[in-house]
Design an enzyme around this catalytic site. Structure first.
Site, PDB file in Angstrom:
ATOM      1  N   GLY A  38      -2.616   3.626  -3.124  1.00 10.91           N
ATOM      2  CA  GLY A  38      -2.388   2.599  -4.130  1.00 10.91           C
ATOM      3  C   GLY A  38      -2.405   1.255  -3.430  1.00 10.91           C
ATOM      4  CG  PHE A  96      -1.745  -1.190   1.411  1.00 10.46           C
ATOM      5  CD1 PHE A  96      -3.016  -1.224   0.870  1.00 10.46           C
ATOM      6  CD2 PHE A  96      -1.266  -2.320   2.071  1.00 10.46           C
ATOM      7  CE1 PHE A  96      -3.818  -2.354   0.998  1.00 10.46           C
ATOM      8  CE2 PHE A  96      -2.059  -3.457   2.199  1.00 10.46           C
ATOM      9  CZ  PHE A  96      -3.332  -3.476   1.660  1.00 10.46           C
ATOM     10  CG  ASP A  97       2.895   5.019  -1.463  1.00 10.05           C
ATOM     11  OD1 ASP A  97       3.721   4.951  -0.540  1.00 10.05           O
ATOM     12  OD2 ASP A  97       2.725   6.037  -2.157  1.00 10.05           O
ATOM     13  CB  THR A  98      -1.506   6.346   2.208  1.00 10.96           C
ATOM     14  OG1 THR A  98      -2.043   5.025   2.291  1.00 10.96           O
ATOM     15  CG2 THR A  98      -2.628   7.339   2.437  1.00 10.96           C
TER      16      THR A  98
END
Lengths: 191, 191
Positions: B105, B68-70
């Site tokens: 993502g 995950f990428d925030t």
């Protein structure tokens, strides 16, 4: 430090106040929720939250008392706490694939002066398959909650999106409560 | 029971998976996030999530790997993690009274087949006074988080409303991740 009396025994409301570092003591109100309910759902949740505050106020001289009442509404119908698995299934089928509303009435007493407001959030569920409904019923999360789902647990699998306050759906609309506390000059800056 | 490798050391992502009863093991990915970032923010967060999965995949033969990428976006500008109180203050002033976006993502590998998607939530802040900004800076919550606020803690005082997924703002969009797991036939019904 000033303490708020939380006129509620709800575990999830206590968890929210804890996460915010707001000092409180929980006291169960003694009211008959039915007496608050009329055809106007929004007026009813406000009245119910206020009755909770008044009930606690009778036996408690605290400066700050807060009461909350949360209901799930779908097309002018209130979805209460399901009494059994069958009722929970019926509710989940109704919620599947559509948008419903969650209302929380918030009532705050400061030195016997009461102010009450309401917060509404729109919650949209994905379409649930029969298998998903059976899985969710098996988790047991439906037990004891209005609308038969917990957005803070696996109910979130099926929540496509929300519009409004998230904490309102859990049972305590943080931003509205914060604004009400500020309005009464609660010493929020020293928590 | 099948376990997911969480390509992240983020405590809040671990807490979310725990609350959902999803079995997982956390492994820190080794990537240079800068290599993923281009002018297209949405493509970049997807690429970054995917790089995290690929990084873990190199040393791990697990069937399931999730990354995950925030990021927090305001008017095409990314608000990263503030390096100090001054940067945090500048960010909070920018967020005050306006709506920003949070993108996550999500990348999921199942037996080396990777699928990647993105989730976006709109977050609207109330107007914050100077005093409120100072109070919030004093809580220290700004430290280590993109956009300098934590919606799951006292940052929620200032969040008027959101539109979309709440868990996305915390760092793991549950409903999207669930749909991706189902698409790959993850045995979600036996958790």
């Amino acid at each position: 430090m000033e303490k708020i009396i939380l006129a509620s025994s709800s575990l999830r409301r206590k968890r929210i106040l804890e996460s915010l570092n707001i000092p409180f003591k929980s006291v169960s109100p003694e009211i008959d929720e039915k007496t608050a309910f009329t055809k106007n759902i929004e007026l009813s949740v406000k009245k119910c939250a206020e009755l909770k505050v008044k009930s606690v106020m009778e036996n408690n001289k605290a400066k700050w008392i807060a009461g909350f009442d949360t209901v799930v509404e779908l097309k002018n119908e209130i979805l209460g706490k399901p009494r059994n698995r069958y009722e929970a299934k019926t509710m989940l089928k109704k919620l599947s694939g559509v948008t419903h509303k969650v209302h929380t009435g918030v009532s705050l007493a400061c030195s016997y002066k009461i102010s009450t407001d309401i917060c509404t959030t729109f919650v949209t569920f994905n379409k649930m398959t029969e298998k998903e409904i059976e899985f969710y019923l098996n988790t047991g999360e439906w037990n004891g909650v209005a609308g038969a789902y917990r957005i803070q647990e696996r109910g979130s699998f099926y929540v496509n999106s929300i519009k409004g306050s998230y904490s309102n759906v859990v049972g305590l609309p943080i931003s509205l409560f914060y604004v009400m506390l500020c309005r009464y000059n609660f010493p929020i800056n020293s928590i």
